[in-house]
Design a protein around this motif. Structure first.
Motif, PDB file in Angstrom:
ATOM      1  N   VAL A  22       0.859  -1.181   0.000  1.00  0.00           N
ATOM      2  CA  VAL A  22       0.000   0.000   0.000  1.00  0.00           C
ATOM      3  C   VAL A  22       0.895   1.231   0.000  1.00  0.00           C
ATOM      4  O   VAL A  22       1.845   1.307   0.769  1.00  0.00           O
ATOM      5  CB  VAL A  22      -0.930   0.028   1.234  1.00  0.00           C
ATOM      6  CG1 VAL A  22      -1.790   1.279   1.231  1.00  0.00           C
ATOM      7  CG2 VAL A  22      -1.807  -1.216   1.285  1.00  0.00           C
ATOM      8  N   LEU A  23       0.581   2.183  -0.891  1.00  0.00           N
ATOM      9  CA  LEU A  23       1.326   3.429  -0.982  1.00  0.00           C
ATOM     10  C   LEU A  23       0.381   4.576  -0.660  1.00  0.00           C
ATOM     11  O   LEU A  23      -0.642   4.729  -1.319  1.00  0.00           O
ATOM     12  CB  LEU A  23       1.911   3.621  -2.380  1.00  0.00           C
ATOM     13  CG  LEU A  23       2.757   2.474  -2.940  1.00  0.00           C
ATOM     14  CD1 LEU A  23       3.105   2.722  -4.391  1.00  0.00           C
ATOM     15  CD2 LEU A  23       4.012   2.307  -2.125  1.00  0.00           C
ATOM     16  N   LEU A  24       0.726   5.393   0.338  1.00  0.00           N
ATOM     17  CA  LEU A  24      -0.075   6.573   0.659  1.00  0.00           C
ATOM     18  C   LEU A  24       0.351   7.689  -0.274  1.00  0.00           C
ATOM     19  O   LEU A  24       1.519   8.058  -0.300  1.00  0.00           O
ATOM     20  CB  LEU A  24       0.138   7.008   2.113  1.00  0.00           C
ATOM     21  CG  LEU A  24      -0.891   6.497   3.102  1.00  0.00           C
ATOM     22  CD1 LEU A  24      -0.650   5.039   3.388  1.00  0.00           C
ATOM     23  CD2 LEU A  24      -0.842   7.299   4.346  1.00  0.00           C
ATOM     24  N   GLY A  25      -0.592   8.226  -1.018  1.00  0.00           N
ATOM     25  CA  GLY A  25      -0.288   9.270  -1.987  1.00  0.00           C
ATOM     26  C   GLY A  25      -0.573  10.656  -1.451  1.00  0.00           C
ATOM     27  O   GLY A  25      -0.565  10.899  -0.243  1.00  0.00           O
ATOM     28  N   ALA A  26      -0.852  11.571  -2.367  1.00  0.00           N
ATOM     29  CA  ALA A  26      -1.082  12.969  -2.026  1.00  0.00           C
ATOM     30  C   ALA A  26      -2.353  13.162  -1.200  1.00  0.00           C
ATOM     31  O   ALA A  26      -2.454  14.117  -0.441  1.00  0.00           O
ATOM     32  CB  ALA A  26      -1.159  13.807  -3.294  1.00  0.00           C
ATOM     33  N   ASN A  27      -3.316  12.251  -1.341  1.00  0.00           N
ATOM     34  CA  ASN A  27      -4.572  12.374  -0.594  1.00  0.00           C
ATOM     35  C   ASN A  27      -4.416  11.984   0.869  1.00  0.00           C
ATOM     36  O   ASN A  27      -5.326  12.189   1.664  1.00  0.00           O
ATOM     37  CB  ASN A  27      -5.664  11.518  -1.238  1.00  0.00           C
ATOM     38  CG  ASN A  27      -6.055  12.030  -2.596  1.00  0.00           C
ATOM     39  OD1 ASN A  27      -5.881  13.214  -2.895  1.00  0.00           O
ATOM     40  ND2 ASN A  27      -6.566  11.151  -3.441  1.00  0.00           N
ATOM     41  N   GLY A  28      -3.298  11.382   1.227  1.00  0.00           N
ATOM     42  CA  GLY A  28      -3.057  11.009   2.614  1.00  0.00           C
ATOM     43  C   GLY A  28      -3.834   9.778   3.032  1.00  0.00           C
ATOM     44  O   GLY A  28      -4.150   8.914   2.232  1.00  0.00           O
TER      45      GLY A  28
END
Length: 99
Positions: A22-28
């Motif tokens: 799982v990668l946390l992106g710009a949306n947090g």
């Protein structure tokens, strides 16, 4: 469930070769991301999550929120990568016995 030092060392060894699932992106940290982490933990028990937060305090807050919401154990944080463990019903990973 609190992990002993020996159990954490064992899990760190198992997690070494894993890639983040799982990668946390710009949306947090969103509900969808939490659901994905929860599903991955249910399936794999031991996962890596990449947290792309530049601010150290924000990163710690995100890690605490993830462990609290998924009822998982933080095994290790190195840089932006978090290693999580949550035992499933099948107990796929046999942990060393706690003393």
């Amino acid at each position: 469930m609190n992990l002993t030092t020996k159990q954490k060392q064992y899990l760190k060894g198992l997690a070494h070769s894993l890639k983040p699932v799982v990668l946390l992106g710009a949306n947090g940290l969103t509900e969808g991301v939490l659901a994905e982490i929860d599903n991955a933990l249910a399936y794999h028990e031991l996962i890596k999550v990449k947290v792309a937060a530049e601010d150290r305090e924000l990163k710690h807050a995100i890690v605490d929120a993830i462990t609290r919401e998924t009822q998982s154990e933080k095994v290790q944080v190195i840089g932006h990568v978090l290693v999580l463990y949550r035992q499933s019903e099948e107990k796929k990973i046999a942990l060393p016995k706690a003393k």
